[in-house]
Design an enzyme around this catalytic site. Structure first.
Site, PDB file in Angstrom:
ATOM      1  N   ASN A 131       0.833  -1.208   0.000  1.00  0.00           N
ATOM      2  CA  ASN A 131       0.000   0.000   0.000  1.00  0.00           C
ATOM      3  C   ASN A 131       0.867   1.257   0.000  1.00  0.00           C
ATOM      4  O   ASN A 131       0.524   2.260  -0.630  1.00  0.00           O
ATOM      5  CB  ASN A 131      -0.956   0.009   1.194  1.00  0.00           C
ATOM      6  N   HIS A 143      -8.416  -0.970   5.651  1.00  0.00           N
ATOM      7  CA  HIS A 143      -8.763  -2.277   6.226  1.00  0.00           C
ATOM      8  C   HIS A 143      -9.279  -3.186   5.115  1.00  0.00           C
ATOM      9  O   HIS A 143     -10.104  -2.757   4.296  1.00  0.00           O
ATOM     10  CB  HIS A 143      -9.826  -2.129   7.320  1.00  0.00           C
TER      11      HIS A 143
END
Length: 207
Positions: free
Chosen positions: A14, A110
């Site tokens: 990420n 998440h």
């Protein structure tokens, strides 16, 4: 120019999506001030080094108490003077003092569609194992602001991903990353950087 600090515990995929987004303009008006990890061996730190980004490890193993670690973590974050903190796979409980200080200035990615498969104990592959065990047909990812709870802050962006019959937790994890996480996390940062997000009554409004 939005100054961000990215906090990460592992490989940093990420983080890489954020680095690439800043480089190619997908994330505008943003600079990565620093990368912080709790894990000295996290490849995320190497990604930061390769891209000339300041990076540091603050590991709880190196402190006599959780309290002293929490103090040092907050001090390290503050030193970068961030406008926004981005938790990109950071597997450490954020101290209450930090969530209070950076209220509505800290986001987390998440790997599920909150409120499903979130909260204490749901991280990494565990999320995808639980999703497959429940037989869901759609998985996905959520970007949310961080508050004092676990995955309980205002939801900013969500993206759904199809679950296929032959999926394993590993295959589903990869698809969720590629089709959801790596897209909505840069998008969320860009929205914030351009003043398009506000929080009202514990809900986000995209302007």
């Amino acid at each position: 120019m939005l100054r961000i600090v990215v906090m990460v515990s592992g490989g940093g995929t990420n983080l890489q999506a954020i680095i690439d987004g800043v480089k190619d303009g997908t994330i505008s008006n943003t600079e990565i001030a620093g990368v912080i990890s709790n894990n000295r061996n996290a490849y995320a730190l190497e990604r930061a080094r390769i891209n000339g980004i300041a990076n540091i490890c603050v590991s709880p193993k190196e402190y006599v108490s959780r309290e002293s670690f929490n103090e040092e973590l907050l001090k390290t974050v503050d030193a970068f003077s961030p406008d926004l903190i981005v938790l990109a796979g950071f597997l450490v409980v954020i101290p209450p003092k930090m969530t209070a200080k950076y209220a509505n200035r800290m986001i987390n990615i998440h790997p599920s569609l909150i409120p499903s498969f979130c909260g204490t104990g749901f991280y990494g592959l565990k999320v995808h194992e639980a999703a497959l065990a429940r037989g869901v047909k759609v998985a996905g990812a959520t970007v949310h602001f961080v508050d004092e709870g676990t995955d309980t802050g205002p939801i900013l962006l969500q993206k759904a991903v199809e679950v296929l019959p032959e999926d394993t937790p590993e295959i589903l994890q990869r698809r969720v990353m590629e089709q959801a996480e790596w897209k909505i996390l840069p998008q969320a940062i860009d929205l914030i950087a351009n003043g398009k997000v506000k929080v009202e009554d514990k809900k986000t409004v995209i302007i």
